[in-house]
Design an enzyme around this catalytic site. Structure first.
Site, short mmCIF file in Angstrom:
data_model
loop_
_atom_site.label_atom_id
_atom_site.label_comp_id
_atom_site.label_asym_id
_atom_site.label_seq_id
_atom_site.Cartn_x
_atom_site.Cartn_y
_atom_site.Cartn_z
N LYS A 191 -1.67 -41.75 6.18
CA LYS A 191 -1.99 -42.47 4.95
C LYS A 191 -3.33 -43.22 5.06
O LYS A 191 -3.96 -43.20 6.11
CB LYS A 191 -0.83 -43.41 4.59
CG LYS A 191 0.52 -42.70 4.44
CD LYS A 191 0.63 -41.83 3.18
CE LYS A 191 1.69 -40.77 3.27
NZ LYS A 191 3.03 -41.14 2.91
C1 LIG Z 1 4.53 -40.72 2.76
C2 LIG Z 1 5.27 -40.94 1.49
C3 LIG Z 1 6.45 -41.68 1.42
C4 LIG Z 1 7.17 -42.13 2.65
O1 LIG Z 1 6.44 -42.96 3.45
P1 LIG Z 1 7.02 -43.31 4.92
O2 LIG Z 1 6.23 -44.54 5.29
O3 LIG Z 1 6.74 -42.14 5.79
O4 LIG Z 1 8.46 -43.60 4.76
C5 LIG Z 1 7.00 -41.95 0.19
N1 LIG Z 1 6.45 -41.48 -0.93
C6 LIG Z 1 5.34 -40.73 -0.92
C7 LIG Z 1 4.76 -40.26 -2.22
C8 LIG Z 1 4.73 -40.42 0.29
O5 LIG Z 1 3.65 -39.62 0.32
#
Ligand SMILES: *Cc1c(COP(=O)(O)O)cnc(C)c1O
Length: 408
Positions: A191
Site C-alpha cells: 500500500k
Molecule cells: C488491501 C485491502 C484491504 C485489506 O487490507 P489489509 O490491511 O491487508 O487487511 C481491504 N480493502 C481493500 C480495497 C484493499 O485493497
C-alpha cells in the site's frame, strides 16, 4: 507472435510492487527490539497521534490490518445478524468477508466507469434491512463522499470508508479520514505506506472511538479500576468480548517513518503515473485511469483497461506477454461476486454487474511504486506498446458482435 527488432527486453524482472523501507525504519525496529517493548506501547500511541493529526481527525486507532479495522468499525456500529451492508463488487474480498463474519450480508453492487461504487446501484440496493454502505476509494482516488453521505443520511445508513488504498488522498481539499463515521486505512506491504501488516481507523466520534479502541484489544477497559476499586494499574475489566487486533510497536516503528515519508511517496507515484498517462494516451487499445475533479489521487494503483475488441489477445494473455518481457503486473480485483463462496451463497450472476464485468475483462494493474526508476516505467511503457503493436487486430470487432460489451 511476431517479434520486432526494437524489442530490447529488460534483463531483470520488474516486480509488480515493492515497499520502500529505509534505514530509519530499520533503526526504529531495532530500537523496539532492544527496548524490550515489542507489543503495543509508546510507539503505537505516538503513531496513532501522528496519523490522527495527519488526517485531522479527533481519533485514530492503530490496528493489526485494514481488514481488522473494518471488522471493528462495523461491530462498533452494531452491524449484526441479518443486517445488510452495501459494498462495491470491485474490491478486495476482505471488504465483504468482514460483513459475513458478523452474520450480516454484504450486498454487492456494481461500480461506475471510474471503478467506484455506483450511486444508482446503492440506491437500488437499499432495503429495510440495510444498515451501512462501505465505499472503496479504489486505487487511491476518493469516491464522491458528499453524494454518498447525502444518500446515506436520507436512508439512515452509516458510512464506513474502505480507504485501504488512500492514505493521504484528498476529497474537496480535505484528506480522507473524517468524511464519514469511520475511515479505515491499510498499511499492508504494497500500500501507499506500510507497517508490513497493519491498519488505522480514524473517526471524529468520541463514543465510537472508545468502543473501537476497546474492541481492538479483548474488550478490556483500563478505566474500570477507577469505577470499581481503589487498586492500581493491574486491574482491568472486560466489558464485551473484543478481538486481538492491536498494532505492535514493531509495526508502529515502520509506520512512524513511513508516515513522515508518505508525501514524498505520493509525489513519486504521481510522477510515474503522469509518465504512464503521457506516454500511453495515444494508444487507443489501452483505456487509462481518469482523474476526477475535487480529488487528490494518490495512485496506489495504475489500473489500465484493454480494448479487447481492438486486440487479438485477452487480458490473461496480455499479462503473460508482460511477464515474458520481465514486467510484473496484477489485477485489482477479481470482483467479489465471482468468488465461489459469494456466487453460491447469494446466487450472484455476472449479468447483475455489467460494468464491473466489462472492466474486469480488460483490467490490469501496471507496476507503480516509489522505488521504480524512470527507466523502469519506460520499460513498462515500451513493453505495453510492443505487445499492442504485435497483437493489434486488423479488423476490430464491431460493437454489434460484442453486444456493446467491449471495453470502450
Ligand atoms: C488491501 C485491502 C484491504 C485489506 O487490507 P489489509 O490491511 O491487508 O487487511 C481491504 N480493502 C481493500 C480495497 C484493499 O485493497
Amino acid at each position: 507472435m511476431k517479434t520486432e527488432v526494437d524489442n530490447p527486453i529488460r534483463t531483470t524482472f520488474l516486480p509488480f510492487a515493492l515497499p520502500s523501507i529505509g534505514e530509519e525504519e530499520i533503526q526504529e525496529v531495532t530500537d523496539s527490539l532492544r527496548s524490550g517493548w515489542i507489543t503495543t506501547g509508546p510507539k503505537a500511541k505516538t503513531f496513532e497521534e501522528q496519523f490522527r493529526r495527519f488526517v485531522n481527525a479527533k481519533h485514530a486507532i492503530a490496528v493489526s490490518s485494514c481488514t481488522a479495522g473494518l471488522h471493528i468499525a462495523l461491530t462498533a456500529l452494531n452491524i449484526g445478524v441479518g443486517d445488510e451492508v452495501i459494498v462495491p463488487t470491485l474490491t478486495f474480498c476482505s471488504t465483504a468477508n468482514v460483513i459475513e463474519h458478523l452474520g450480516a450480508h454484504p450486498i454487492l453492487v456494481d461500480v461506475d466507469e471510474n471503478f467506484q461504487i455506483s450511486l444508482e446501484a446503492i440506491e437500488k440496493a437499499i432495503t429495510r434491512r440495510t444498515k451501512a454502505v462501505v465505499p472503496v476509494h479504489y486505487a487511491g482516488q476518493a469516491c464522491d463522499m458528499d453524494v454518498i453521505n447525502t444518500l446515506a443520511a436520507k436512508h439512515g445508513l452509516s458510512v464506513i470508508e474502505d480507504a485501504a488504498h488512500a492514505a493521504g488522498s484528498e476529497y474537496k481539499g480535505k484528506r480522507l479520514g473524517t468524511h464519514s463515521k469511520a475511515t479505515v486505512f491499510s498499511f499492508y506491504a504494497t500500500k501507499n505506506m506500510t507497517t508490513g501488516e497493519g491498519g488505522m481507523i480514524t473517526t471524529d466520534d468520541d463514543r465510537l472511538a472508545e468502543r473501537m479502541q476497546i474492541l481492538s484489544l479483548h474488550g478490556m477497559t483500563r478505566d474500570a479500576w477507577k469505577r470499581y476499586s481503589a487498586t492500581s494499574s493491574w486491574y482491568y475489566d472486560v466489558i464485551e468480548p473484543g478481538y486481538k487486533n492491536n498494532m505492535t510497536d514493531i509495526q508502529a516503528s515502520l509506520g512512524l517513518h513511513q508516515l513522515r515519508r508518505l508525501e514524498s511517496f505520493i509525489q513519486r507515484r504521481k510522477q510515474l503515473a503522469l509518465r504512464y498517462q503521457t506516454a500511453l494516451k495515444d494508444t487507443p487499445e489501452l483505456i487509462l485511469p481518469t482523474e476526477l475533479p475535487d480529488r487528490m489521487h494518490t495512485y496506489h494503483l495504475f489500473p489500465i483497461r484493454l480494448r479487447t475488441d481492438l486486440l487479438a489477445i485477452d487480458r490473461d494473455q496480455f499479462i503473460i506477454e508482460l511477464a515474458t518481457r520481465n514486467i510484473g503486473s496484477s489485477v485489482h480485483f477479481i470482483p467479489v461476486h465471482r468468488h465461489s463462496f459469494y456466487a453460491h451463497k447469494y446466487h450472484y450472476r455476472s449479468k447483475d454487474f455489467p460494468v464491473a464485468e466489462r472492466i474486469f475483462s480488460g483490467l490490469i494493474s501496471f507496476p507503480l511504486y516509489p522505488l521504480m526508476s524512470d527507466q523502469d516505467a519506460e520499460d513498462v511503457i515500451h513493453a505495453a506498446k510492443h505487445i499492442v503493436r504485435a497483437t493489434r487486430r486488423q479488423y476490430p470487432i464491431p460493437p454489434y458482435v460484442t453486444g456493446g460489451l467491449c471495453n470502450k
